[in-house]
Design a protein around this motif. Structure first.
Motif, mmCIF file in Angstrom:
data_model
loop_
_atom_site.group_PDB
_atom_site.id
_atom_site.type_symbol
_atom_site.label_atom_id
_atom_site.label_comp_id
_atom_site.label_asym_id
_atom_site.label_seq_id
_atom_site.Cartn_x
_atom_site.Cartn_y
_atom_site.Cartn_z
ATOM 1 N N ALA A 364 0.854 -1.201 0.000
ATOM 2 C CA ALA A 364 0.000 0.000 0.000
ATOM 3 C C ALA A 364 0.876 1.232 0.000
ATOM 4 C CB ALA A 364 -0.924 0.018 1.210
ATOM 5 N N GLY A 365 0.215 2.378 -0.078
ATOM 6 C CA GLY A 365 0.930 3.654 -0.023
ATOM 7 C C GLY A 365 0.971 4.353 -1.355
ATOM 8 N N GLU A 366 0.809 3.621 -2.418
ATOM 9 C CA GLU A 366 0.804 4.171 -3.770
ATOM 10 C C GLU A 366 0.197 3.083 -4.648
ATOM 11 O OE1 GLU A 366 4.566 4.002 -5.844
ATOM 12 O OE2 GLU A 366 5.351 2.646 -4.323
ATOM 13 N N ARG A 367 -0.040 3.420 -5.899
ATOM 14 C CA ARG A 367 -0.618 2.446 -6.808
ATOM 15 C C ARG A 367 0.356 1.277 -6.992
ATOM 16 N NH1 ARG A 367 -0.568 1.521 -12.233
ATOM 17 N NH2 ARG A 367 -2.356 0.279 -12.856
ATOM 18 N N ILE A 385 -0.959 -8.858 -1.892
ATOM 19 C CA ILE A 385 -2.251 -8.205 -1.695
ATOM 20 C C ILE A 385 -2.092 -6.688 -1.656
ATOM 21 C CG2 ILE A 385 -4.212 -8.004 -0.099
ATOM 22 C CD1 ILE A 385 -3.911 -10.786 -1.480
ATOM 23 N N ASP A 386 -2.681 -6.038 -2.631
ATOM 24 C CA ASP A 386 -2.721 -4.575 -2.656
ATOM 25 C C ASP A 386 -3.862 -4.129 -1.752
ATOM 26 O OD1 ASP A 386 -2.542 -1.912 -3.395
ATOM 27 O OD2 ASP A 386 -3.484 -2.192 -5.366
ATOM 28 N N HIS A 387 -3.662 -3.071 -0.991
ATOM 29 C CA HIS A 387 -4.795 -2.491 -0.257
ATOM 30 C C HIS A 387 -4.627 -0.986 -0.204
ATOM 31 C CE1 HIS A 387 -1.811 -3.083 2.844
ATOM 32 N NE2 HIS A 387 -2.600 -2.955 3.877
ATOM 33 N N TRP A 388 -5.763 -0.312 -0.083
ATOM 34 C CA TRP A 388 -5.800 1.137 -0.280
ATOM 35 C C TRP A 388 -6.269 1.856 0.966
ATOM 36 C CZ3 TRP A 388 -10.782 3.786 -1.292
ATOM 37 C CH2 TRP A 388 -10.631 5.158 -1.528
ATOM 38 N N TRP A 389 -5.500 2.821 1.404
ATOM 39 C CA TRP A 389 -5.932 3.657 2.527
ATOM 40 C C TRP A 389 -5.188 4.967 2.541
ATOM 41 C CZ3 TRP A 389 -2.797 3.175 7.353
ATOM 42 C CH2 TRP A 389 -1.802 2.192 7.295
ATOM 43 N N GLN A 390 -5.438 5.772 3.562
ATOM 44 C CA GLN A 390 -4.871 7.115 3.645
ATOM 45 C C GLN A 390 -4.564 7.445 5.100
ATOM 46 O OE1 GLN A 390 -8.488 9.347 2.424
ATOM 47 N NE2 GLN A 390 -7.516 9.473 0.402
ATOM 48 N N THR A 391 -3.712 8.439 5.279
ATOM 49 C CA THR A 391 -3.428 8.925 6.635
ATOM 50 C C THR A 391 -4.744 9.232 7.356
ATOM 51 O OG1 THR A 391 -1.402 9.921 5.799
ATOM 52 C CG2 THR A 391 -2.195 10.710 7.926
ATOM 53 N N GLU A 392 -5.671 9.801 6.623
ATOM 54 C CA GLU A 392 -6.926 10.229 7.232
ATOM 55 C C GLU A 392 -7.702 9.057 7.837
ATOM 56 O OE1 GLU A 392 -5.680 11.248 4.414
ATOM 57 O OE2 GLU A 392 -6.098 13.362 4.051
ATOM 58 N N GLY A 477 -10.146 12.366 -2.402
ATOM 59 C CA GLY A 477 -9.060 13.002 -3.168
ATOM 60 C C GLY A 477 -8.491 12.062 -4.215
ATOM 61 N N ASP A 478 -8.988 10.831 -4.234
ATOM 62 C CA ASP A 478 -8.575 9.879 -5.267
ATOM 63 C C ASP A 478 -9.689 9.740 -6.297
ATOM 64 O OD1 ASP A 478 -5.945 8.919 -4.473
ATOM 65 O OD2 ASP A 478 -6.936 8.046 -2.735
ATOM 66 N N ALA A 479 -9.272 9.405 -7.525
ATOM 67 C CA ALA A 479 -10.251 9.139 -8.578
ATOM 68 C C ALA A 479 -10.090 7.696 -9.021
ATOM 69 C CB ALA A 479 -9.998 10.073 -9.758
ATOM 70 N N ALA A 492 -5.888 7.928 -9.907
ATOM 71 C CA ALA A 492 -5.143 9.188 -9.827
ATOM 72 C C ALA A 492 -5.668 10.016 -8.670
ATOM 73 C CB ALA A 492 -5.351 9.982 -11.121
ATOM 74 N N ARG A 493 -4.927 11.057 -8.316
ATOM 75 C CA ARG A 493 -5.412 12.019 -7.342
ATOM 76 C C ARG A 493 -6.198 13.102 -8.072
ATOM 77 N NH1 ARG A 493 -5.169 11.474 -1.719
ATOM 78 N NH2 ARG A 493 -5.549 13.714 -1.724
ATOM 79 N N THR A 494 -7.180 13.643 -7.389
ATOM 80 C CA THR A 494 -7.929 14.734 -8.012
ATOM 81 C C THR A 494 -7.345 16.095 -7.611
ATOM 82 O OG1 THR A 494 -9.457 14.690 -6.157
ATOM 83 C CG2 THR A 494 -10.112 13.460 -8.108
ATOM 84 N N HIS A 503 5.792 8.194 -0.492
ATOM 85 C CA HIS A 503 5.658 9.348 0.393
ATOM 86 C C HIS A 503 4.704 10.350 -0.241
ATOM 87 C CE1 HIS A 503 9.038 7.543 2.298
ATOM 88 N NE2 HIS A 503 9.927 7.954 1.430
ATOM 89 N N ARG A 504 3.757 10.806 0.550
ATOM 90 C CA ARG A 504 2.741 11.735 0.042
ATOM 91 C C ARG A 504 3.266 13.169 0.142
ATOM 92 N NH1 ARG A 504 -3.272 11.670 2.680
ATOM 93 N NH2 ARG A 504 -3.719 13.883 2.483
ATOM 94 N N LEU A 505 3.308 13.849 -0.985
ATOM 95 C CA LEU A 505 3.892 15.197 -1.017
ATOM 96 C C LEU A 505 2.965 16.154 -1.747
ATOM 97 C CD1 LEU A 505 7.463 14.070 -2.097
ATOM 98 C CD2 LEU A 505 6.833 14.886 0.174
HETATM 99 P P1 AMP Z 1 -0.969 8.523 2.694
HETATM 100 O O1 AMP Z 1 -1.928 9.432 3.381
HETATM 101 O O2 AMP Z 1 0.430 8.996 2.760
HETATM 102 O O3 AMP Z 1 -1.132 7.108 3.149
HETATM 103 O O4 AMP Z 1 -1.345 8.551 1.146
HETATM 104 C C1 AMP Z 1 -2.633 8.219 0.759
HETATM 105 C C2 AMP Z 1 -2.730 8.248 -0.723
HETATM 106 O O5 AMP Z 1 -1.807 7.325 -1.296
HETATM 107 C C3 AMP Z 1 -4.069 7.800 -1.226
HETATM 108 O O6 AMP Z 1 -5.035 8.818 -1.189
HETATM 109 C C4 AMP Z 1 -3.734 7.340 -2.625
HETATM 110 O O7 AMP Z 1 -3.617 8.427 -3.497
HETATM 111 C C5 AMP Z 1 -2.385 6.705 -2.427
HETATM 112 N N1 AMP Z 1 -2.518 5.272 -2.173
HETATM 113 C C6 AMP Z 1 -2.375 4.632 -1.005
HETATM 114 N N2 AMP Z 1 -2.550 3.300 -1.161
HETATM 115 C C7 AMP Z 1 -2.818 3.090 -2.465
HETATM 116 C C8 AMP Z 1 -3.114 1.930 -3.262
HETATM 117 N N3 AMP Z 1 -3.123 0.711 -2.732
HETATM 118 N N4 AMP Z 1 -3.357 2.123 -4.584
HETATM 119 C C9 AMP Z 1 -3.344 3.351 -5.133
HETATM 120 N N5 AMP Z 1 -3.066 4.471 -4.428
HETATM 121 C C10 AMP Z 1 -2.803 4.351 -3.117
#
Ligand code: AMP
Ligand code: COA
Length: 630
Positions: A364-367, A385-392, A477-479, A492-494, A503-505
């Motif tokens: 996780a962390g990026e695509r 296993i890919d998984h998707w999340w955010q700091t929030e 904030g993601d599309a 992508a990010r919107t 790293h999110r910048l």
């Molecule tokens: P962060 O808050 O540093 O964890 O970054 C969150 C952002 O990273 C998300 O809003 C996505 O844009 C991107 N991201 C995190 N995990 C994934 C994933 N598995 N696939 C695609 N983008 C991801």
């Protein structure tokens, strides 16, 4: 029960779902109601309950007879050290540190900044704050003094806990001068600093302000766990927004405990006593949730790894750590796997290690690009296993819940929504889109327990950033899109956030730095595709009229400025000087079109462009730095 039943069960009665999950937590005062919607659309969970995070992460395991169980393994290929800390030892160390902090006046609600590298003491500092009900804010070591100062001014900490240095493979990162500079820059003045001296760099102490980590614990009474209300913040973690001012994401105590504990078994398939490893950094949300809190709350073993995927000493390091410490589930960023792949393309180093205990690799962390996933699957012979999340959110919004059921993997998708999240794809007007159509990814309110209730000191910004575009929804904030089977695709990010090596910048934040250079009249920063890091920032500079200095010197100066103001983690190394920036007739910079040109992707000539010739100039400038060549 399978995933579908569990998800539907949650959807039918979310409160009952979370009340049941809450039973795994040891409460001082158990919750009687789950959701607090008194201030909707701002929501809180378990508001009236009372609980302590450190008690749940440490003491309760000792009281249950697991004091001898290993809580933390420290493995530092950079220093060549390995250590194991049992739950009982951790309890003694954290209680002592908390006692020393309390003796110097730190109490429930006070903020404490933690500026530390990947050493167990970083976790101990977090837990000691949580023990007292003090709110920690960890700042990543790759940020510059200025970023630290911004956070000091925003959260106004009573104390800062720092190490003398961090260790990168090629250099010692001296934290103390950065800390001193930040203290000078910040308008707010913390009362004292606790310094952990590492032998690689012994820092000079400032008399009357700095205390030594060990000395200040001499003869103090250990502190007990202090009960806090369910909605009390356990920490603030700053993350990039669209401007240079970072957003202080608040993590509420009770929801954090309940939700993270739920994920350990259900998402990561870890049982108490098993070894889980997240190769990230305590400065990021992955480090907060999955190096520190979740494994400890569950009573499993976590690894604090001070090293890199390659070069410490080689691309077999991950496999060595997994084999040696019997890791069952391992979590890292795709960029780290790409780095390993580049060094060891056939995965030959895997053969040097016994990976029989290793079951699942999580990314996780990026695509996660399909090539990387497939390569890892092939060399490891394990599910990836890919998984998707955010700091929030603090934990996965979408995942393949490996502790419930192994759903079929669709490469390129982080799989399906987890209980707690009603994920929808919306068009610009906020209407739900059918399966397969691209749109903004939004989550129906309320968000589940443990996610951000608001931003520190910035309630209006919270509402404006996340709740205003689509009433009744949280805007991620993601599309992306959702397919017929409910699988999500994050495309992508919107906004102007980019993701560099996981790293999110904020490109907006970088633009603010470039614009401050006296010779720069106008600028833009975009994220271009990079084979290793996913994205890399590139700056475009338009110089002030009459500037005749060597553009190369100005480019070097802005690169240095970003490193000084934001930090090395920005990885800002590429800047070009151009005469003009492409804009719409209303003056909006066409960043998206510039990204397509850089990546050699087809793009439509924007109908509203001011002067199409500028796009050719942009292409030529990008070619000078090796982009836009396809
Ligand atoms: P962060 O808050 O540093 O964890 O970054 C969150 C952002 O990273 C998300 O809003 C996505 O844009 C991107 N991201 C995190 N995990 C994934 C994933 N598995 N696939 C695609 N983008 C991801
Ligand atoms: N303290 C100080 N500096 C740091 C740092 C820290 N904790 N972490 C990184 N940096 C510095 C690096 O030394 C580098 O500096 P340099 O410009 O002098 O070389 C710079 O910040 C950029 O770092 P990064 O983008 O991470 O690149 P890298 O060269 O260190 O290599 C890879 C990183 C490519 C190996 C990458 O695959 C990786 O492992 N990234 C980290 C992934 C991760 O954990 N993401 C967290 C989200 S899950």
């Amino acid at each position: 029960m399978n995933y579908r039943d569990i998800y539907e069960g949650w959807k039918q009665d979310p409160e009952a779902f979370w009340m049941e999950a809450a039973q795994a937590i040891s409460w001082v005062k158990a919750p009687v109601r789950a959701l607090n919607d008194d201030n909707a659309p701002l929501y809180e969970w378990f508001t009236e309950a009372e609980v302590n995070t450190c008690y749940n992460a440490v003491d309760r395991h000792v009281e249950a007879g697991h004091g001898d169980r290993c809580a933390i393994i420290h493995d530092s290929p950079i220093t060549g050290t390995k250590a194991r800390i049992s739950y009982a030892e951790l309890q003694a160390r954290v209680a002592s540190l908390a006692g020393a902090l309390r003796a110097k006046g730190v109490e429930k609600g006070d903020r404490v900044i933690i500026y530390m590298p990947m050493v167990p003491e970083a976790l101990e500092a977090m837990l000691a704050c949580a023990r007292l009900g003090a709110i920690h804010s960890v700042v990543f070591g790759g940020f510059a003094a200025n970023e630290l100062a911004v956070r000091i001014d925003d959260c106004q900490p009573k104390a800062i806990i720092a190490a003398s240095c961090g260790l990168e493979p090629n250099r010692v990162v001296k934290y103390k001068p950065l800390l001193d500079k930040a203290m000078e820059l910040a308008a707010f003045k913390p009362e004292f600093c606790v310094i952990l001296q590492r032998k690689q760099e012994v820092a000079e102490m400032i008399e009357g302000r700095d205390v030594d980590w060990h000395d200040f614990q001499d003869a103090v009474s250990p502190a007990e766990c202090v009960a806090v209300k369910g909605d009390h913040p356990v920490y603030i973690l700053y993350t990039s927004g669209t401007t240079g001012a970072p957003k202080g994401v608040i993590r509420p105590t009770a929801g954090h405990l309940v939700a993270l504990n739920w994920t350990m078994k259900n998402v990561y398939d870890i049982n108490p006593g098993e070894v889980f490893w997240a190769a990230s950094d305590v400065g990021w949300v992955v480090g907060h949730s999955y190096i520190c809190y979740a494994p400890l709350i569950q009573g499993s073993t976590t690894i604090v790894f001070e090293g890199k995927p390659v070069g410490t000493p080689d691309a077999g390091t991950f496999w060595r750590v997994i084999a040696e410490h019997k890791v069952k589930s391992f979590f890292t960023a795709p960029t780290a796997i790409r780095a390993v792949k580049r060094e060891d393309p056939k995965g030959e180093l895997v053969g040097d290690y016994d990976l029989s205990n290793f079951k699942i690799l999580f990314l996780a962390g990026e695509r996660a690009d399909p090539d990387t996933i497939e390569w890892a699957q092939n060399i490891l012979g394990k599910p990836v296993i890919d998984h998707w999340w955010q700091t929030e959110t603090g934990y996965s919004i979408a995942a393949n819940p490996m502790g419930i059921e192994h759903l079929p993997v669709k490469t390129g998708s982080p799989s399906v929504a987890m209980p707690g999240y009603d994920v929808q794809i919306l068009d610009d007007a906020g209407h739900p889109l059918p399966a397969g159509e691209l749109g903004a990814i939004a989550i129906k309110l309320p968000l589940p327990p443990g996610t951000l209730p608001t931003l520190w000191n910035a309630k209006d910004r919270f509402q404006k950033s996340y709740l205003s575009s689509f009433p009744g929804f949280y805007e991620t904030g993601d599309a992306g899109m959702i397919d017929q089977d409910g699988y999500l695709y994050i495309m992508a990010r919107t906004d102007d956030i980019i993701n560099v090596a996981g790293h999110r910048l904020s490109t907006g934040g970088m633009e603010e730095v470039l614009a401050a250079h006296p010779d720069v009249a106008e600028c833009a920063v975009i994220g271009v595709s990079d084979q290793l890091k996913g994205q890399m920032p590139v700056g475009f500079l338009c110089l002030t009229n009459g500037v005749t200095r060597d553009p190369g010197a100005i480019r070097a100066e802005v690169v240095k400025l970003v490193r000084e103001k934001i930090g090395p983690v920005a990885a800002f190394k590429l800047a070009v000087v151009v005469d003009r920036l492409p804009k719409t007739r209303s003056g909006k910079i066409l960043r998206g079109t510039m990204v397509s040109i850089a990546d050699g992707k087809p793009y439509k000539m924007p109908a509203t462009i001011d002067d199409p010739v500028i796009l050719d100039e942009i292409k030529t400038a990008l070619q000078t730095i090796g982009y836009a060549n396809r």
